[in-house]
Write an enzyme that holds these catalytic residues in place. Structure first.
Site, PDB file in Angstrom:
ATOM      1  N   ILE A 383     -50.594  44.023  -0.142  1.00 27.85           N
ATOM      2  CA  ILE A 383     -50.842  45.229   1.043  1.00 27.85           C
ATOM      3  C   ILE A 383     -49.352  46.285   1.251  1.00 27.85           C
ATOM      4  CG2 ILE A 383     -49.844  44.829   3.400  1.00 27.85           C
ATOM      5  CD1 ILE A 383     -50.760  42.282   3.773  1.00 27.85           C
ATOM      6  N   ASP A 402     -39.642  47.190  -4.915  1.00 26.79           N
ATOM      7  CA  ASP A 402     -39.748  45.769  -4.906  1.00 26.79           C
ATOM      8  C   ASP A 402     -39.178  44.766  -5.833  1.00 26.79           C
ATOM      9  OD1 ASP A 402     -42.854  44.462  -4.929  1.00 26.79           O
ATOM     10  OD2 ASP A 402     -41.970  43.363  -6.212  1.00 26.79           O
ATOM     11  N   ASP A 485     -45.390  41.159  14.118  1.00 24.72           N
ATOM     12  CA  ASP A 485     -46.751  40.530  14.549  1.00 24.72           C
ATOM     13  C   ASP A 485     -45.924  39.093  13.783  1.00 24.72           C
ATOM     14  OD1 ASP A 485     -49.473  40.282  14.474  1.00 24.72           O
ATOM     15  OD2 ASP A 485     -49.415  40.249  11.856  1.00 24.72           O
ATOM     16  N   GLU A 490     -43.765  30.245  15.446  1.00 20.35           N
ATOM     17  CA  GLU A 490     -44.884  30.758  16.170  1.00 20.35           C
ATOM     18  C   GLU A 490     -45.192  29.303  17.288  1.00 20.35           C
ATOM     19  OE1 GLU A 490     -47.096  32.073  13.134  1.00 20.35           O
ATOM     20  OE2 GLU A 490     -45.808  34.661  12.954  1.00 20.35           O
ATOM     21  N   HIS A 513     -49.507  37.292  15.614  1.00 21.38           N
ATOM     22  CA  HIS A 513     -50.230  36.881  13.775  1.00 21.38           C
ATOM     23  C   HIS A 513     -51.376  37.084  13.796  1.00 21.38           C
ATOM     24  CE1 HIS A 513     -48.343  34.610  10.515  1.00 21.38           C
ATOM     25  NE2 HIS A 513     -49.532  35.792   9.937  1.00 21.38           N
ATOM     26  N   GLY A 515     -52.230  40.351  11.920  1.00 21.58           N
ATOM     27  CA  GLY A 515     -52.518  41.968  11.240  1.00 21.58           C
ATOM     28  C   GLY A 515     -53.708  40.899  10.148  1.00 21.58           C
ATOM     29  N   GLY A 516     -53.864  40.062   9.680  1.00 16.32           N
ATOM     30  CA  GLY A 516     -55.026  40.281   9.285  1.00 16.32           C
ATOM     31  C   GLY A 516     -56.545  39.522   9.221  1.00 16.32           C
TER      32      GLY A 516
HETATM   33  P1  NAI Z   1     -48.396  39.710  -2.943  1.00 16.36           P
HETATM   34  O1  NAI Z   1     -47.192  38.847  -3.585  1.00 16.36           O
HETATM   35  O2  NAI Z   1     -49.479  40.428  -3.208  1.00 16.36           O
HETATM   36  O3  NAI Z   1     -47.155  41.308  -2.555  1.00 16.36           O
HETATM   37  C1  NAI Z   1     -45.522  40.466  -2.123  1.00 16.36           C
HETATM   38  C2  NAI Z   1     -44.560  41.715  -2.986  1.00 16.36           C
HETATM   39  O4  NAI Z   1     -43.459  41.682  -2.696  1.00 16.36           O
HETATM   40  C3  NAI Z   1     -44.788  41.137  -4.369  1.00 16.36           C
HETATM   41  O5  NAI Z   1     -44.579  42.546  -4.873  1.00 16.36           O
HETATM   42  C4  NAI Z   1     -42.740  40.717  -4.140  1.00 16.36           C
HETATM   43  O6  NAI Z   1     -43.193  41.237  -4.945  1.00 16.36           O
HETATM   44  C5  NAI Z   1     -42.463  41.929  -3.234  1.00 16.36           C
HETATM   45  N1  NAI Z   1     -40.977  41.334  -3.026  1.00 16.36           N
HETATM   46  C6  NAI Z   1     -40.575  39.903  -2.676  1.00 16.36           C
HETATM   47  N2  NAI Z   1     -39.340  39.725  -2.707  1.00 16.36           N
HETATM   48  C7  NAI Z   1     -38.725  40.901  -2.104  1.00 16.36           C
HETATM   49  C8  NAI Z   1     -37.448  41.635  -1.886  1.00 16.36           C
HETATM   50  N3  NAI Z   1     -36.660  40.706  -1.355  1.00 16.36           N
HETATM   51  N4  NAI Z   1     -37.598  42.184  -1.858  1.00 16.36           N
HETATM   52  C9  NAI Z   1     -38.379  43.359  -2.754  1.00 16.36           C
HETATM   53  N5  NAI Z   1     -39.667  43.296  -2.721  1.00 16.36           N
HETATM   54  C10 NAI Z   1     -39.987  41.630  -2.889  1.00 16.36           C
HETATM   55  O7  NAI Z   1     -48.637  39.401  -0.735  1.00 16.36           O
HETATM   56  P2  NAI Z   1     -49.176  40.832   0.326  1.00 16.36           P
HETATM   57  O8  NAI Z   1     -50.551  40.155   0.514  1.00 16.36           O
HETATM   58  O9  NAI Z   1     -49.110  41.702  -0.221  1.00 16.36           O
HETATM   59  O10 NAI Z   1     -48.663  40.537   1.188  1.00 16.36           O
HETATM   60  C11 NAI Z   1     -47.495  39.967   2.078  1.00 16.36           C
HETATM   61  C12 NAI Z   1     -46.881  39.158   3.055  1.00 16.36           C
HETATM   62  O11 NAI Z   1     -47.829  40.108   4.029  1.00 16.36           O
HETATM   63  C13 NAI Z   1     -47.029  38.031   2.579  1.00 16.36           C
HETATM   64  O12 NAI Z   1     -45.811  37.360   3.193  1.00 16.36           O
HETATM   65  C14 NAI Z   1     -47.820  37.516   4.012  1.00 16.36           C
HETATM   66  O13 NAI Z   1     -47.618  35.810   4.017  1.00 16.36           O
HETATM   67  C15 NAI Z   1     -48.252  38.446   4.969  1.00 16.36           C
HETATM   68  N6  NAI Z   1     -49.780  38.300   5.629  1.00 16.36           N
HETATM   69  C16 NAI Z   1     -49.357  38.808   6.471  1.00 16.36           C
HETATM   70  C17 NAI Z   1     -50.636  38.650   7.448  1.00 16.36           C
HETATM   71  C18 NAI Z   1     -50.596  38.687   8.984  1.00 16.36           C
HETATM   72  O14 NAI Z   1     -51.785  38.548   9.531  1.00 16.36           O
HETATM   73  N7  NAI Z   1     -49.288  39.630   9.654  1.00 16.36           N
HETATM   74  C19 NAI Z   1     -52.005  39.328   6.827  1.00 16.36           C
HETATM   75  C20 NAI Z   1     -51.853  38.294   5.272  1.00 16.36           C
HETATM   76  C21 NAI Z   1     -50.836  38.871   4.680  1.00 16.36           C
END
Ligand code: NAI
Length: 630
Positions: A383, A402, A485, A490, A513, A515-516
């Site tokens: 994302i 990151d 979000d 929740e 919640h 977002g997706g």
């Molecule tokens: P992803 O796993 O592709 O990316 C997460 C990134 O965060 C990784 O690159 C990781 O190295 C980095 N990371 C982890 N801890 C960190 C820290 N302390 N400092 C800096 N970087 C850190 O996951 P994706 O798909 O991008 O999703 C991101 C978040 O969004 C997840 O928590 C997911 O659950 C949430 N999400 C929320 C949705 C919603 O409806 N609001 C829908 C889809 C995802």
């Protein structure tokens, strides 16, 4: 073994997917302004004939009159029909070649149409029994040979009596006249063929329903082009999974049951026993207890992102591959984040609330464009990195941080620490994952380190932010606006009550919640997960599985593929290869991957093998599941 067996196969809607006379009409009537109505009438008469509501010869003469066709139309028809042989029949071309002496096409259709097609399958002309057209001198079809036995109402049974076969007779067809052969005691079994059309009048009369020709071959232990009939793969889809997945599984030929709600306890146990593929969303919990009854289960599709509702290690131990859709809603989250950045920069939410209350505030004070502003992305994964691209394209200057080394998209600039990012940017958007160490990543010290007037967005996980600290910094003006979000707590259901200290704060957008949650994301999820499961079943490819060792496999051509899932204990590969060596099997390719629970070995071997090879491979101690694909 098949010496005394005779396979009687119907032509229209069985050997081929369509009714040939209807196709012929589409060609002969293509320039006729009343084409639509005539076609409708031909279809009605065909159905009446098949369902015995009109005498067969009457239905034939009526249709021929309406057709107005000639020999050149038949030639065009052949070209069309060659591509309309039933999918499972064309897949099993080799069976037709090898068993041609035992196969008879018995049809109320016409030899002039049928023979060019059956010749491609190397069936002898003498084994095709059908009507023949009568032509006039200008090659127009003017009628049919009424003396042909197939022109009679009970032509098929009469023919079978005349043929007087000795041995076993099996009839496969989609119509009532096919069943009548069995009804007259002239066949051992009647198989209702439903791949192209399901005629309810014969379904309960049939000895077996054959949704594909593979099923017929499987039931009769005859050689098949594929290792297992796809209609025997039972798919249970719960929780209203998007239609796109249902369509995809249907196309593949699986047997699908869908339910709008989730299932639990006894009800789930009762159903899961018969299921090869299970599709769920977030509400169905798959525990160790449930899995004890899932002995046929090959794969679970989680048609959402999270997989917390499933005991993944137990799935692995039972050889069940789980797939989810980690990317399918990425874009939806990114779009919401971007929209919210604009809304907050312009104080839109606050102005809208005021106006709803009757307060007109037209001032531009504190309203900004996002062009040229600095966006700080925390967590540059799927994302975060996509947001980076879109934000830059509308003119923001992007910084990111990151914990892992990530390639910068476009002109985005990497920060070496989170504090470095916090003090540089005007907007912070959090996209980290929910790992335990990220709990309250944003608490007092990091909020304090931000610039005065920062905009803060969290669409990742509620646990990542200490809500009380965020509230404090919104109230003291350090945070100028926020969009949240996801929450530390929740409600579990849609009806649940929600309360948070973030409520009723100005310039704070709260969303439940979502977002997706878009229609597009649901469709993407359905397509992605169903595709992954089908690929896993057809090739063994486990890439993106959340619990299986990930193997991306090449296509297997000219070989058969052995799929061996076993406990991760030493010496398994040696044992598998020992068995293969014992049978002098040539290995064309071999792939191995392990994880904590299981080992996954794929071996492509040459096509000839003994069935005791399979028995011995299954007997290796520690084997969890074994499949062979061809
Ligand atoms: P992803 O796993 O592709 O990316 C997460 C990134 O965060 C990784 O690159 C990781 O190295 C980095 N990371 C982890 N801890 C960190 C820290 N302390 N400092 C800096 N970087 C850190 O996951 P994706 O798909 O991008 O999703 C991101 C978040 O969004 C997840 O928590 C997911 O659950 C949430 N999400 C929320 C949705 C919603 O409806 N609001 C829908 C889809 C995802």
């Amino acid at each position: 073994m098949t010496k005394n067996k005779h396979f009687i196969i119907d032509f229209d809607s069985t050997f081929i997917q369509v009714e040939a006379l209807e196709e012929l009409a589409r060609i002969s009537l293509r320039n006729n302004p009343d084409k639509k109505n005539i076609l409708k009438e031909i279809k009605r008469i065909t159905d009446m004939g098949i369902e015995m509501k009109m005498s067969f010869s009457e239905s034939l003469s009526k249709r021929i009159r309406l057709l107005n066709a000639n020999r050149s139309h038949i030639e065009l028809l052949h070209k069309r029909l060659k591509n309309k042989v039933s999918v499972s029949i064309s897949r099993n071309k080799e069976f037709f070649r090898n068993f041609r002496e035992h196969i008879y096409i018995v049809s109320g259709g016409f030899k002039e149409i049928i023979l060019p097609i059956t010749r491609e399958y190397e069936l002898p002309d003498a084994n095709v029994f059908a009507n023949t057209f009568l032509f006039d001198e200008e090659d127009n079809i003017v009628g049919f040979d009424e003396n042909n036995v197939m022109a009679q109402a009970d032509g098929k049974t009469r023919l079978l009596k005349q043929l007087n076969f000795s041995g076993d007779i099996y009839v496969i067809g989609d119509g009532y006249t096919d069943y009548q052969i069995r009804e007259a005691g002239l066949a051992n079994k009647f198989y209702a063929f439903t791949e192209n059309i399901e005629r309810t009048s014969i379904l309960d009369k049939a000895d077996h329903i054959a949704p594909s020709f593979d099923e017929f071959l499987f039931l009769n232990k005859l050689p098949m082009a594929i290792s297992y009939p796809k209609n025997r793969i039972n798919v249970l889809l719960l929780e209203n999974i998007h239609q796109a997945a249902i369509e995809r599984f249907k196309q593949e030929g699986y047997n699908i049951v869908t339910l709008p709600s989730g299932l639990e306890g006894e009800e789930l146990i009762k159903r899961i026993e018969h299921v090869s593929v299970l599709g769920i969303r977030s509400k169905t919990h798959i525990s160790e207890e449930i899995l004890k009854h899932a002995n046929r289960l090959i794969s679970i599709g989680v048609f959402c992102i999270g997989t917390d509702q499933i005991t993944l290690p137990e799935c692995s131990k039972k050889g069940i591959a789980v797939f989810n859709a980690p990317f399918s809603n990425t874009r939806s989250v990114v779009e919401l984040a971007l929209g919210e950045i604009i809304m907050l920069m312009r104080n839109v939410f606050e102005k809208s609330t005021n106006l709803h209350r009757g307060h007109w505030d037209k001032s531009s004070l504190g309203n900004h464009e996002i062009r040229g502003k600095r966006l700080g992305i925390v967590g540059y994964g799927k994302i975060g990195s996509q947001l980076s691209v879109l934000a830059e394209s509308i003119g923001m200057e992007v910084y990111y941080y990151d914990i892992f080394e990530k390639l910068a998209m476009g002109n985005a600039k990497k920060c070496n620490s989170l504090p470095e990012l916090l003090k540089k940017v005007d907007v912070i958007s959090v996209h980290v994952d929910g790992r335990e160490s990220n709990r309250h990543l944003f608490s007092d010290p990091y909020f304090r380190a931000m610039k005065h007037g920062t905009i803060f967005i969290n669409l990742s996980r509620g646990s990542v932010v200490d809500t009380s600290a965020l509230v404090k910094y919104i109230k003291n003006g350090k945070i100028k606006g926020a969009a949240i979000d996801v929450f530390e707590e929740e409600p579990v259901s849609n009806q649940g009550d929600f309360s948070s200290d973030l409520q009723n704060l100005p310039n704070v957008i709260l969303t439940p919640h979502v977002g997706g949650s878009t229609v597009e994301a649901q469709k993407n999820i359905a397509e992605f997960v169903s595709h992954k499961i089908i690929e896993y079943i057809n090739t063994g490819d486990s890439i993106f599985s959340v619990n299986f060792p990930n193997l991306q496999l090449p296509e297997f051509t000219d070989s058969h593929r052995l799929i061996h899932i076993h406990e991760n204990i030493p010496g398994m590969l040696a044992q598998i290869n020992g068995v293969l060596a014992h049978y002098d099997i040539n290995i064309n390719g071999q792939y191995l991957q392990t994880n904590k629970e299981i080992g996954y070995v794929i071996t492509d071997i040459s096509k000839t093998w003994d069935s005791s090879l399979i028995r011995d491979l299954k007997k290796i101690p520690g084997t969890i599941k074994f499949r062979i694909l061809y």
